[in-house]
Motif scaffolding. Structure first.
Motif, PDB file in Angstrom:
ATOM      1  N   ILE A   1       0.478  -1.231  -0.165  1.00  0.00           N
ATOM      2  CA  ILE A   1      -0.413   0.347   0.240  1.00  0.00           C
ATOM      3  C   ILE A   1       0.750   1.406   0.062  1.00  0.00           C
ATOM      4  O   ILE A   1       1.862   1.540   0.453  1.00  0.00           O
ATOM      5  CB  ILE A   1      -1.134   0.069   1.411  1.00  0.00           C
ATOM      6  CG1 ILE A   1      -1.993  -1.856   1.094  1.00  0.00           C
ATOM      7  CG2 ILE A   1      -1.730   1.370   1.597  1.00  0.00           C
ATOM      8  CD1 ILE A   1      -2.545  -1.268   2.375  1.00  0.00           C
ATOM      9  N   GLU A   2       0.457   2.235  -0.518  1.00  0.00           N
ATOM     10  CA  GLU A   2       1.928   3.133  -1.061  1.00  0.00           C
ATOM     11  C   GLU A   2       0.876   4.082  -0.252  1.00  0.00           C
ATOM     12  O   GLU A   2      -0.272   4.306  -0.293  1.00  0.00           O
ATOM     13  CB  GLU A   2       1.583   3.468  -2.488  1.00  0.00           C
ATOM     14  CG  GLU A   2       2.294   5.453  -2.374  1.00  0.00           C
ATOM     15  CD  GLU A   2       3.438   5.572  -3.911  1.00  0.00           C
ATOM     16  OE1 GLU A   2       3.695   4.900  -4.730  1.00  0.00           O
ATOM     17  OE2 GLU A   2       1.696   6.017  -4.624  1.00  0.00           O
ATOM     18  N   VAL A   3       1.825   5.210   0.893  1.00  0.00           N
ATOM     19  CA  VAL A   3       1.011   5.759   1.442  1.00  0.00           C
ATOM     20  C   VAL A   3       2.011   7.410   1.273  1.00  0.00           C
ATOM     21  O   VAL A   3       3.350   7.276   0.825  1.00  0.00           O
ATOM     22  CB  VAL A   3       0.411   5.463   2.963  1.00  0.00           C
ATOM     23  CG1 VAL A   3      -0.251   4.193   2.673  1.00  0.00           C
ATOM     24  CG2 VAL A   3       2.073   5.224   3.198  1.00  0.00           C
ATOM     25  N   GLU A   4       1.558   8.819   1.742  1.00  0.00           N
ATOM     26  CA  GLU A   4       2.526   9.424   1.605  1.00  0.00           C
ATOM     27  C   GLU A   4       2.478  10.119   2.683  1.00  0.00           C
ATOM     28  O   GLU A   4       1.550  10.525   3.572  1.00  0.00           O
ATOM     29  CB  GLU A   4       2.028  11.085   0.461  1.00  0.00           C
ATOM     30  CG  GLU A   4       2.532  12.017   0.775  1.00  0.00           C
ATOM     31  CD  GLU A   4       2.306  12.815  -0.734  1.00  0.00           C
ATOM     32  OE1 GLU A   4       3.000  13.524  -0.695  1.00  0.00           O
ATOM     33  OE2 GLU A   4       0.876  12.016  -1.409  1.00  0.00           O
ATOM     34  N   VAL A   5       3.260  10.295   3.918  1.00  0.00           N
ATOM     35  CA  VAL A   5       3.558  11.047   4.901  1.00  0.00           C
ATOM     36  C   VAL A   5       4.402  11.918   5.299  1.00  0.00           C
ATOM     37  O   VAL A   5       5.516  12.506   4.407  1.00  0.00           O
ATOM     38  CB  VAL A   5       4.726   9.580   6.121  1.00  0.00           C
ATOM     39  CG1 VAL A   5       3.095   8.677   6.602  1.00  0.00           C
ATOM     40  CG2 VAL A   5       5.530   8.734   5.853  1.00  0.00           C
ATOM     41  N   ALA A   6       4.712  12.920   6.030  1.00  0.00           N
ATOM     42  CA  ALA A   6       5.856  13.942   6.400  1.00  0.00           C
ATOM     43  C   ALA A   6       6.713  13.881   7.119  1.00  0.00           C
ATOM     44  O   ALA A   6       7.320  12.356   7.173  1.00  0.00           O
ATOM     45  CB  ALA A   6       4.741  14.991   7.676  1.00  0.00           C
ATOM     46  N   ASN A   7       7.598  14.408   5.637  1.00  0.00           N
ATOM     47  CA  ASN A   7       9.485  13.776   6.684  1.00  0.00           C
ATOM     48  C   ASN A   7       9.589  14.135   7.542  1.00  0.00           C
ATOM     49  O   ASN A   7       9.065  15.441   8.567  1.00  0.00           O
ATOM     50  CB  ASN A   7      10.210  14.735   5.710  1.00  0.00           C
ATOM     51  CG  ASN A   7       9.611  14.876   4.210  1.00  0.00           C
ATOM     52  OD1 ASN A   7      10.009  13.664   3.296  1.00  0.00           O
ATOM     53  ND2 ASN A   7       9.924  15.841   3.589  1.00  0.00           N
ATOM     54  N   GLY A   8      10.755  12.699   8.164  1.00  0.00           N
ATOM     55  CA  GLY A   8      10.801  12.739   9.748  1.00  0.00           C
ATOM     56  C   GLY A   8       9.796  11.808  10.372  1.00  0.00           C
ATOM     57  O   GLY A   8      10.481  11.640  11.380  1.00  0.00           O
ATOM     58  N   SER A   9       8.703  11.141  10.239  1.00  0.00           N
ATOM     59  CA  SER A   9       7.781  10.535   9.883  1.00  0.00           C
ATOM     60  C   SER A   9       8.266   9.352  10.757  1.00  0.00           C
ATOM     61  O   SER A   9       9.149   8.066   9.932  1.00  0.00           O
ATOM     62  CB  SER A   9       6.745  10.368   9.881  1.00  0.00           C
ATOM     63  OG  SER A   9       5.854  11.534   9.423  1.00  0.00           O
ATOM     64  N   THR A  10       8.518   7.992  11.547  1.00  0.00           N
ATOM     65  CA  THR A  10       8.871   7.217  12.355  1.00  0.00           C
ATOM     66  C   THR A  10       8.227   6.389  10.883  1.00  0.00           C
ATOM     67  O   THR A  10       6.721   5.983  10.090  1.00  0.00           O
ATOM     68  CB  THR A  10       8.983   6.861  13.276  1.00  0.00           C
ATOM     69  OG1 THR A  10       6.823   6.538  13.057  1.00  0.00           O
ATOM     70  CG2 THR A  10       9.620   7.574  14.162  1.00  0.00           C
ATOM     71  N   VAL A  11       8.807   4.455  10.563  1.00  0.00           N
ATOM     72  CA  VAL A  11       8.256   3.939  10.282  1.00  0.00           C
ATOM     73  C   VAL A  11       6.668   2.679  10.687  1.00  0.00           C
ATOM     74  O   VAL A  11       5.971   2.890   9.422  1.00  0.00           O
ATOM     75  CB  VAL A  11       9.279   1.912   9.468  1.00  0.00           C
ATOM     76  CG1 VAL A  11       8.473   1.104   8.826  1.00  0.00           C
ATOM     77  CG2 VAL A  11      10.409   3.139   9.130  1.00  0.00           C
ATOM     78  N   LEU A  12       6.888   3.339  12.591  1.00  0.00           N
ATOM     79  CA  LEU A  12       5.586   3.294  12.691  1.00  0.00           C
ATOM     80  C   LEU A  12       4.209   3.651  12.066  1.00  0.00           C
ATOM     81  O   LEU A  12       2.980   2.803  11.887  1.00  0.00           O
ATOM     82  CB  LEU A  12       5.878   3.223  13.963  1.00  0.00           C
ATOM     83  CG  LEU A  12       5.081   1.978  14.973  1.00  0.00           C
ATOM     84  CD1 LEU A  12       5.077   1.284  16.379  1.00  0.00           C
ATOM     85  CD2 LEU A  12       3.696   3.355  15.507  1.00  0.00           C
ATOM     86  N   GLN A  13       4.948   5.040  12.200  1.00  0.00           N
ATOM     87  CA  GLN A  13       3.307   5.989  11.436  1.00  0.00           C
ATOM     88  C   GLN A  13       3.554   6.206  11.156  1.00  0.00           C
ATOM     89  O   GLN A  13       1.631   6.201   9.980  1.00  0.00           O
ATOM     90  CB  GLN A  13       4.164   7.915  12.635  1.00  0.00           C
ATOM     91  CG  GLN A  13       4.210   8.083  13.973  1.00  0.00           C
ATOM     92  CD  GLN A  13       5.237   8.898  14.116  1.00  0.00           C
ATOM     93  OE1 GLN A  13       5.499   9.533  13.075  1.00  0.00           O
ATOM     94  NE2 GLN A  13       5.105   9.591  15.332  1.00  0.00           N
ATOM     95  N   ALA A  14       4.280   5.559   9.536  1.00  0.00           N
ATOM     96  CA  ALA A  14       3.243   5.381   8.440  1.00  0.00           C
ATOM     97  C   ALA A  14       2.890   4.066   7.748  1.00  0.00           C
ATOM     98  O   ALA A  14       1.693   3.969   7.501  1.00  0.00           O
ATOM     99  CB  ALA A  14       5.278   5.076   7.633  1.00  0.00           C
TER     100      ALA A  14
END
Length: 684
Positions: free
Chosen positions: A9-22
């Motif tokens: 699944i492709e997601v877009e997260v803020a720079n600096g986010s962790t893998v867990l948050q993604a």
């Protein structure tokens, strides 16, 4: 923004986010014990291991930052094998306490053991065991169960701001504790019970009382301070057994003060469960019919201007509206909700609200606190100030008695002269306020409950106007109340009418009949000896001790009630259980009495009363929301800013743990006072 692929699944997260948050953004649940979204990252437990392509070994997802194009696998055989290995190590020394552990049924370790635990152990050595340190009357420790996640250490240090917990030694000898055995001194210490993922930290007053599946859960609102924290009331049968916080990022996030959490045992002690009338100096039980007959006889024989009412700090808006309209029908204008004697201009809402809003604190860059100790008056709000201060973007100044507020501040002075020094620019902190983009001022009850309260109120508003706190997109003037009923009472105008008498005037013999609606924070000795006192409330406290007639009401857990918090947010508490004995909801008592006296109020049910309330005051039609006002909406308060006295500001609360009838009836709160305020306990 970074684009990553999580299990296809492709997601877009803020720079600096962790893998867990993604992974969470992709809807994938990652097991964890040490990670918490409101605490710093520790990476202790290693339960959140995942596979990342081009990284040779499993990585702890809580501490691994994302990179654009990263491909993450959260549920492969290698990941499951790694998590099973971690779980096996965690359970090596964990005792088999589940049948007797208070965390049973709510334990993260139990939940994850179902998915990743083995059905037998390969460990043949003796289990590790440690002592049980005494952390005071609130938190029960069983540190043999501790898995060293360090959530409790990080919470007390980062959020509560009281660095009392830490770890000593290393490896299997590591222990979490207070270094020197002592009671936890934070007003937020109970939150580490919620944070603990195992049964190492549990509630001492609640120990061995009930299992979570036995409890009836009701969402409600805390009324022991004016923040209006969202809570859950857990009851079994006719008794409230515990109170826990609910998530609300705009109000209390997920934290709750110790008084609000642990004073629950005060709800079942010293309760008023039947009407009482005083004869020959002694109280005797009477029926409702007889109680109403006594009230009717007294009121019919008394002129309306000799009848007065004072609303207490825990009253709901419905009961105060009913009492106001009842007294209006009788022709009396002697009403007041300020039992502390506070004097200030309440003609417009911005004059008495926390206008910045609680969440808005996180935008401020300069703060002046006047006559308040937010750590005691509103510990959850104080944690929000500390949260902003930790970012390095907030400079704080205090005018009043110096306290440990859990964050650094400049102490400008003990009395109102410090306000004058800011207004005339003679104090260095005035330059800080001039350069701030979003400065704010917090005016506490200790600054208003004094003879020059109106002058302090006007001076604080002048301070806000002079230093750019009142703009179209920012309102930096704030009043921090400590009474849950205060804002709601001011909103409906529970104040002296034209020619009406204030609290001080009513206490000084200005009335012949005085109705105390849960009013226990006033000096009952000041009430005239000839004054007939009617006390309507739920606990035998100061008001009931002075009363000539007692009408038993309902506590906040025993009625549906509306409360308005210090920022003007309208919220509703829900009935969790019925009042004891013959006690009734407060508005129903007043409605029945009004009909008995021939002035029947125009509502018979709670929905009818709330519809009437919303029609009379439109703000009550907007439940649960708060609108930040523009700072240019209101003119200045009517007080004379030049009439300031030189007296130092005095804290409004003598101690944090006993501020209302419920907490004063609580044995747990009494134990806290004995622990933290031994001088107060000795004096009593």
């Amino acid at each position: 923004m970074a684009k990553v692929i999580v299990d296809g699944i492709e997601v877009e997260v803020a720079n600096g986010s962790t893998v867990l948050q993604a992974a969470e953004a992709a809807g994938k649940e990652i097991p964890r014990f040490c990670y918490h979204e409101r605490l710093s990252i520790a990476g202790n437990c290693r339960m959140c291991l995942v596979e990342v392509e081009k990284i040779p070994k499993p990585v702890a997802s809580c501490g691994q930052p994302v990179a654009d194009g990263m491909v993450i696998h959260t549920d492969t055989e290698n990941v499951r094998k790694a998590r099973r290995g971690v779980m096996e190590f965690l359970l090596i020394n964990h005792p088999l306490d589940c049948p007797i552990c208070d965390q049973g049924g709510e334990c993260d370790l139990q939940d994850e053991a179902v998915s990743y635990g083995r059905d037998h152990s390969r460990y043949d050595e003796g289990k590790r065991a440690v002592g049980q340190p005494d952390w005071g009357p609130l938190v029960k420790t069983t540190m043999t169960r501790c898995i060293h996640c360090t959530r409790c250490i990080r919470f007390t240090t980062e959020v509560a701001g009281v660095a009392e917990l830490g770890a000593t030694a290393r490896g299997e000898s590591m222990q979490v504790g207070t270094y020197i055995e002592k009671a936890l001194s934070s007003e937020l210490s109970g939150n580490i019970i919620d944070l603990c993922p195992v049964g190492a930290l549990t509630s001492k007053p609640y120990a061995y009382t009930a299992r979570p599946w036995e409890l009836r859960k009701t969402d409600s609102i805390d009324v022991l301070d004016a923040v209006g924290a969202n809570i859950r009331v857990d009851a079994r049968g006719a008794e409230v057994l515990r109170i826990l916080p609910r998530m609300n990022d705009d109000v209390n996030e997920e934290w709750l003060g110790d008084k609000s959490r642990f004073s629950v045992d005060g709800l079942k002690r010293r309760r008023l469960d039947r009407p009482w009338a005083r004869e020959n100096g002694k109280l005797r039980p009477v029926s409702w019919e007889e109680a109403f007959a006594i009230v009717a006889g007294k009121m019919k024989a008394t002129a309306p201007d000799r009848i007065g009412a004072i609303a207490g700090d825990l009253c709901d808006v419905e009961s105060m509206l009913a009492l106001k309209e009842f007294f209006t029908a009788l022709g009396s204008k002697n009403l007041d909700c300020r039992q502390d004697g506070a004097v200030f201009d309440a003609s417009k809402r911005p004059f008495y609200l926390f206008n910045t809003t609680i969440a808005g604190i996180e935008e401020a860059d300069a703060l002046v606190i006047i006559g308040s100790n937010p750590r005691h008056e509103a510990p959850v709000l104080n944690a929000r100030i500390r949260k902003r201060w930790l970012t390095g973007g907030l400079k704080v100044a205090l005018i009043g008695q110096a306290h440990d507020l859990t964050y650094g501040y400049d102490h400008l002075g003990a009395g109102p002269e410090a306000i004058s020094s800011l207004l005339d620019g003679s104090h260095a902190f005035a330059e800080t306020l001039k350069t701030a983009k979003k400065p704010m001022v917090i005016l506490g009850a200790g600054a208003l409950a004094r003879p020059d309260g109106a002058a302090v109120h006007a001076a604080a508003w002048q301070l806000a106007a002079q230093f750019n706190m009142l703009t179209p997109d920012w309102h930096g003037f704030n009043v921090l109340h400590h009474a849950a009923a205060r804002v709601g009472a001011l909103d409906i105008g529970f104040l002296p009418g034209p020619g009406g008498k204030s609290t001080a005037q009513m206490l000084g013999g200005g009335v012949d009949i005085l109705w105390l609606q849960g009013a226990d924070e006033l000096d009952t000795k000041a009430i005239g000896a000839e004054t007939f006192v009617i006390y309507q409330g739920h606990t035998g406290d100061e008001g009931a001790a002075r009363a000539d007639l007692i009408l038993p009401g309902a506590a906040y857990t025993e009625k549906d009630g509306t409360y308005v918090n210090t920022e003007g947010r309208v919220q509703q508490a829900q009935l969790a259980l019925k009042p004891p004995g013959d006690a009734r909801e407060d508005w129903r008592i007043i409605r029945a009495l009004s009909a008995y006296l021939g002035h029947a109020l125009p509502y018979d049910t709670l929905p009818e009363l709330r519809a009437h309330l919303a029609q009379a005051y439109s703000l009550f039609a907007r439940g649960g929301e708060v609108r930040r006002l523009a700072g240019t909406d209101a003119a200045a308060p009517s007080g004379d800013a030049a009439a300031l006295r030189r007296d130092a500001f005095v804290p409004v609360l003598p101690n944090y743990y006993q501020t209302d009838p419920i907490s004063r009836a609580s044995p747990t709160m009494a134990a806290c006072v004995a622990t933290h305020y031994p001088a107060v306990e000795a004096a009593e």
